[in-house]
Design a protein around this motif. Structure first.
Motif, PDB file in Angstrom:
ATOM      1  N   MET A 228       5.382   6.279 -13.961  1.00 44.07           N
ATOM      2  CA  MET A 228       5.903   4.925 -13.758  1.00 44.07           C
ATOM      3  C   MET A 228       5.203   4.183 -12.628  1.00 44.07           C
ATOM      4  SD  MET A 228       8.315   4.070 -15.881  1.00 44.07           S
ATOM      5  CE  MET A 228       9.352   2.872 -15.045  1.00 44.07           C
ATOM      6  N   ARG A 229       4.347   4.857 -11.869  1.00 44.77           N
ATOM      7  CA  ARG A 229       3.761   4.190 -10.707  1.00 44.77           C
ATOM      8  C   ARG A 229       2.911   2.987 -11.103  1.00 44.77           C
ATOM      9  NH1 ARG A 229       0.780   8.152  -6.835  1.00 44.77           N
ATOM     10  NH2 ARG A 229       0.203   6.182  -5.874  1.00 44.77           N
ATOM     11  N   LEU A 230       2.138   3.111 -12.174  1.00 42.48           N
ATOM     12  CA  LEU A 230       1.273   1.997 -12.563  1.00 42.48           C
ATOM     13  C   LEU A 230       2.102   0.798 -12.995  1.00 42.48           C
ATOM     14  CD1 LEU A 230      -1.524   3.846 -14.573  1.00 42.48           C
ATOM     15  CD2 LEU A 230      -1.421   3.344 -12.136  1.00 42.48           C
ATOM     16  N   VAL A 231       3.012   1.022 -13.952  1.00 40.69           N
ATOM     17  CA  VAL A 231       3.824  -0.096 -14.430  1.00 40.69           C
ATOM     18  C   VAL A 231       4.787  -0.561 -13.351  1.00 40.69           C
ATOM     19  CG1 VAL A 231       3.612   0.470 -16.874  1.00 40.69           C
ATOM     20  CG2 VAL A 231       5.499   1.431 -15.565  1.00 40.69           C
ATOM     21  N   GLY A 232       5.215   0.363 -12.466  1.00 42.82           N
ATOM     22  CA  GLY A 232       6.108  -0.020 -11.382  1.00 42.82           C
ATOM     23  C   GLY A 232       5.443  -0.970 -10.401  1.00 42.82           C
ATOM     24  N   GLY A 233       4.192  -0.681 -10.053  1.00 44.08           N
ATOM     25  CA  GLY A 233       3.461  -1.576  -9.162  1.00 44.08           C
ATOM     26  C   GLY A 233       3.232  -2.939  -9.783  1.00 44.08           C
ATOM     27  N   ILE A 234       2.872  -2.957 -11.064  1.00 44.43           N
ATOM     28  CA  ILE A 234       2.688  -4.225 -11.781  1.00 44.43           C
ATOM     29  C   ILE A 234       4.007  -4.987 -11.836  1.00 44.43           C
ATOM     30  CG2 ILE A 234       2.152  -5.249 -14.037  1.00 44.43           C
ATOM     31  CD1 ILE A 234      -0.346  -4.272 -12.704  1.00 44.43           C
ATOM     32  N   ALA A 235       5.109  -4.277 -12.167  1.00 41.41           N
ATOM     33  CA  ALA A 235       6.428  -4.919 -12.254  1.00 41.41           C
ATOM     34  C   ALA A 235       6.833  -5.521 -10.912  1.00 41.41           C
ATOM     35  CB  ALA A 235       7.474  -3.904 -12.722  1.00 41.41           C
ATOM     36  N   ALA A 236       6.558  -4.809  -9.808  1.00 40.68           N
ATOM     37  CA  ALA A 236       6.880  -5.340  -8.478  1.00 40.68           C
ATOM     38  C   ALA A 236       6.084  -6.604  -8.193  1.00 40.68           C
ATOM     39  CB  ALA A 236       6.613  -4.284  -7.411  1.00 40.68           C
ATOM     40  N   GLY A 237       4.831  -6.633  -8.668  1.00 41.32           N
ATOM     41  CA  GLY A 237       4.014  -7.830  -8.491  1.00 41.32           C
ATOM     42  C   GLY A 237       4.566  -9.023  -9.244  1.00 41.32           C
ATOM     43  N   PHE A 238       5.183  -8.788 -10.389  1.00 41.16           N
ATOM     44  CA  PHE A 238       5.775  -9.863 -11.186  1.00 41.16           C
ATOM     45  C   PHE A 238       7.133 -10.299 -10.629  1.00 41.16           C
ATOM     46  CE2 PHE A 238       2.615  -8.821 -14.305  1.00 41.16           C
ATOM     47  CZ  PHE A 238       2.450  -9.979 -15.053  1.00 41.16           C
ATOM     48  N   ALA A 239       7.787  -9.425  -9.872  1.00 42.66           N
ATOM     49  CA  ALA A 239       9.130  -9.716  -9.368  1.00 42.66           C
ATOM     50  C   ALA A 239       9.063 -10.636  -8.149  1.00 42.66           C
ATOM     51  CB  ALA A 239       9.847  -8.410  -9.023  1.00 42.66           C
ATOM     52  N   SER A 240      10.226 -11.001  -7.639  1.00 41.49           N
ATOM     53  CA  SER A 240      10.295 -11.968  -6.544  1.00 41.49           C
ATOM     54  C   SER A 240      10.208 -11.330  -5.160  1.00 41.49           C
ATOM     55  CB  SER A 240      11.597 -12.773  -6.641  1.00 41.49           C
ATOM     56  OG  SER A 240      12.712 -11.897  -6.594  1.00 41.49           O
ATOM     57  N   ILE A 241      10.055 -10.016  -5.077  1.00 45.49           N
ATOM     58  CA  ILE A 241       9.946  -9.347  -3.780  1.00 45.49           C
ATOM     59  C   ILE A 241       8.728  -9.881  -3.027  1.00 45.49           C
ATOM     60  CG2 ILE A 241       8.655  -7.403  -4.784  1.00 45.49           C
ATOM     61  CD1 ILE A 241      10.028  -5.598  -2.706  1.00 45.49           C
ATOM     62  N   THR A 242       8.893 -10.133  -1.734  1.00 44.43           N
ATOM     63  CA  THR A 242       7.771 -10.674  -0.962  1.00 44.43           C
ATOM     64  C   THR A 242       6.714  -9.590  -0.723  1.00 44.43           C
ATOM     65  OG1 THR A 242       8.733 -10.118   1.185  1.00 44.43           O
ATOM     66  CG2 THR A 242       9.326 -12.270   0.247  1.00 44.43           C
ATOM     67  N   ALA A 243       5.492 -10.028  -0.533  1.00 43.25           N
ATOM     68  CA  ALA A 243       4.389  -9.088  -0.297  1.00 43.25           C
ATOM     69  C   ALA A 243       4.610  -8.290   0.986  1.00 43.25           C
ATOM     70  CB  ALA A 243       3.061  -9.838  -0.245  1.00 43.25           C
ATOM     71  N   THR A 244       5.121  -8.947   2.034  1.00 40.00           N
ATOM     72  CA  THR A 244       5.354  -8.257   3.305  1.00 40.00           C
ATOM     73  C   THR A 244       6.379  -7.143   3.135  1.00 40.00           C
ATOM     74  OG1 THR A 244       4.862 -10.289   4.521  1.00 40.00           O
ATOM     75  CG2 THR A 244       6.064  -8.563   5.704  1.00 40.00           C
ATOM     76  N   ARG A 245       7.471  -7.442   2.456  1.00 39.44           N
ATOM     77  CA  ARG A 245       8.500  -6.423   2.241  1.00 39.44           C
ATOM     78  C   ARG A 245       7.952  -5.282   1.405  1.00 39.44           C
ATOM     79  NH1 ARG A 245      14.167  -7.331  -0.942  1.00 39.44           N
ATOM     80  NH2 ARG A 245      14.536  -8.862   0.682  1.00 39.44           N
ATOM     81  N   PHE A 246       7.182  -5.609   0.363  1.00 46.47           N
ATOM     82  CA  PHE A 246       6.609  -4.566  -0.474  1.00 46.47           C
ATOM     83  C   PHE A 246       5.697  -3.654   0.346  1.00 46.47           C
ATOM     84  CE2 PHE A 246       3.272  -2.698  -3.017  1.00 46.47           C
ATOM     85  CZ  PHE A 246       3.992  -2.115  -4.036  1.00 46.47           C
ATOM     86  N   VAL A 247       4.826  -4.230   1.154  1.00 41.47           N
ATOM     87  CA  VAL A 247       3.869  -3.436   1.934  1.00 41.47           C
ATOM     88  C   VAL A 247       4.601  -2.513   2.904  1.00 41.47           C
ATOM     89  CG1 VAL A 247       2.116  -3.612   3.745  1.00 41.47           C
ATOM     90  CG2 VAL A 247       1.906  -5.004   1.689  1.00 41.47           C
ATOM     91  N   ILE A 248       5.624  -3.017   3.590  1.00 43.67           N
ATOM     92  CA  ILE A 248       6.367  -2.188   4.552  1.00 43.67           C
ATOM     93  C   ILE A 248       7.082  -1.045   3.841  1.00 43.67           C
ATOM     94  CG2 ILE A 248       8.328  -2.161   6.145  1.00 43.67           C
ATOM     95  CD1 ILE A 248       7.467  -5.068   6.914  1.00 43.67           C
ATOM     96  N   LEU A 249       7.801  -1.363   2.751  1.00 42.75           N
ATOM     97  CA  LEU A 249       8.528  -0.327   2.008  1.00 42.75           C
ATOM     98  C   LEU A 249       7.561   0.669   1.370  1.00 42.75           C
ATOM     99  CD1 LEU A 249      11.268  -2.529   0.296  1.00 42.75           C
ATOM    100  CD2 LEU A 249      11.594  -0.907   2.178  1.00 42.75           C
ATOM    101  N   ASN A 250       6.443   0.171   0.871  1.00 42.73           N
ATOM    102  CA  ASN A 250       5.451   1.034   0.252  1.00 42.73           C
ATOM    103  C   ASN A 250       4.843   1.988   1.282  1.00 42.73           C
ATOM    104  OD1 ASN A 250       3.717   2.032  -1.785  1.00 42.73           O
ATOM    105  ND2 ASN A 250       2.139   0.554  -1.232  1.00 42.73           N
ATOM    106  N   ALA A 251       4.618   1.495   2.500  1.00 43.04           N
ATOM    107  CA  ALA A 251       4.068   2.358   3.565  1.00 43.04           C
ATOM    108  C   ALA A 251       5.055   3.474   3.913  1.00 43.04           C
ATOM    109  CB  ALA A 251       3.750   1.525   4.800  1.00 43.04           C
ATOM    110  N   ILE A 252       6.332   3.124   4.039  1.00 38.73           N
ATOM    111  CA  ILE A 252       7.358   4.134   4.341  1.00 38.73           C
ATOM    112  C   ILE A 252       7.420   5.167   3.224  1.00 38.73           C
ATOM    113  CG2 ILE A 252       9.848   4.510   4.614  1.00 38.73           C
ATOM    114  CD1 ILE A 252       9.918   1.660   5.916  1.00 38.73           C
ATOM    115  N   SER A 253       7.472   4.675   1.985  1.00 36.51           N
ATOM    116  CA  SER A 253       7.562   5.566   0.834  1.00 36.51           C
ATOM    117  C   SER A 253       6.348   6.476   0.733  1.00 36.51           C
ATOM    118  CB  SER A 253       7.708   4.735  -0.448  1.00 36.51           C
ATOM    119  OG  SER A 253       7.775   5.563  -1.583  1.00 36.51           O
ATOM    120  N   SER A 254       5.166   5.933   1.004  1.00 37.70           N
ATOM    121  CA  SER A 254       3.929   6.724   0.924  1.00 37.70           C
ATOM    122  C   SER A 254       3.919   7.854   1.952  1.00 37.70           C
ATOM    123  CB  SER A 254       2.708   5.823   1.155  1.00 37.70           C
ATOM    124  OG  SER A 254       2.624   4.835   0.162  1.00 37.70           O
ATOM    125  N   LEU A 255       4.364   7.557   3.164  1.00 39.17           N
ATOM    126  CA  LEU A 255       4.390   8.579   4.213  1.00 39.17           C
ATOM    127  C   LEU A 255       5.368   9.704   3.877  1.00 39.17           C
ATOM    128  CD1 LEU A 255       4.236   6.253   7.345  1.00 39.17           C
ATOM    129  CD2 LEU A 255       2.495   7.926   6.658  1.00 39.17           C
TER     130      LEU A 255
END
Length: 198
Positions: free
Chosen positions: A107-134
């Motif tokens: 789901m990571r590929l379609v999940g990333g694309i879906a997040a890009g289509f959604a209304s979540i801000t880029a800043t919030r995505f980057v911060i949450l993605n960094a936490i999740s990645s670590l």
């Protein structure tokens, strides 16, 4: 031959872990932890490379969805099974989705694309993605490290170091193959579910 493979792992292994984690690579993160246990990599480097690879991969697909929505490649990914489900989830629970999406294999590929289509801000995505990645890298890297500890206790010192690395490589490929089969099984179910909803 085995010494040459061992040398290649030492020279290029972290690059392979990075690329594997960009793609969808739990098995790459696990192998990174295993090789750290075998003293081929330094543990913190294996964790950091895995986390950076996961971060780069998800951010790349987020940017594709956000900035290149009409590109044929993005439209092809959008048509993949599970996209509509991922889009519903990220729209209703954006924080939880970004933090947990990478744990759902396939789901990571379609999940990333879906997040890009959604209304979540880029800043919030980057911060949450960094936490999740670590967290993700620490979790799967630790699994690999613990697996290395267990494997060493089972085989002891009877095998040379490079032979243990080859065994780990074979196990990693087997895990990746099983994960691929599982992902296609889940994708088939998602296709059937999406077809039933239309």
């Amino acid at each position: 031959m085995t010494e040459a493979i061992h040398h290649l792992i030492e020279q290029y292994g972290l690059i392979v872990v990075f690329l594997g984690c960009v793609a969808e690579g739990e098995s790459a993160a696990i192998l990174g932890g295993f090789f750290a246990h075998q003293h081929v990599f330094i543990l913190w480097q294996a964790f950091l490379v895995a986390a950076f690879g996961a971060f780069v991969g998800d951010t790349f697909f987020f940017i594709l969805g956000r900035s290149f929505a009409d590109h044929p490649y993005v439209l092809k990914l959008k048509a993949r099974p599970g996209f509509s489900h991922a889009f519903r989830l990220v729209s209703s629970h954006p924080n939880i989705f970004v933090l947990s999406n990478r744990y759902i294999y396939g789901m990571r590929l379609v999940g990333g694309i879906a997040a890009g289509f959604a209304s979540i801000t880029a800043t919030r995505f980057v911060i949450l993605n960094a936490i999740s990645s670590l967290v993700w890298a620490a979790l799967f890297g630790t699994v690999g490290y613990v697996f290395g500890l267990g494997a060493e206790r089972i085989v002891g010192q009877a095998l040379h170091r490079h032979e243990r690395l080859l065994i780990a490589l074979a196990i990693g490929l087997a895990v990746a193959g099983l994960a691929w089969i599982l992902a296609h099984h889940v994708a088939g179910k998602e296709r059937a579910k999406d077809a039933g909803e239309t």
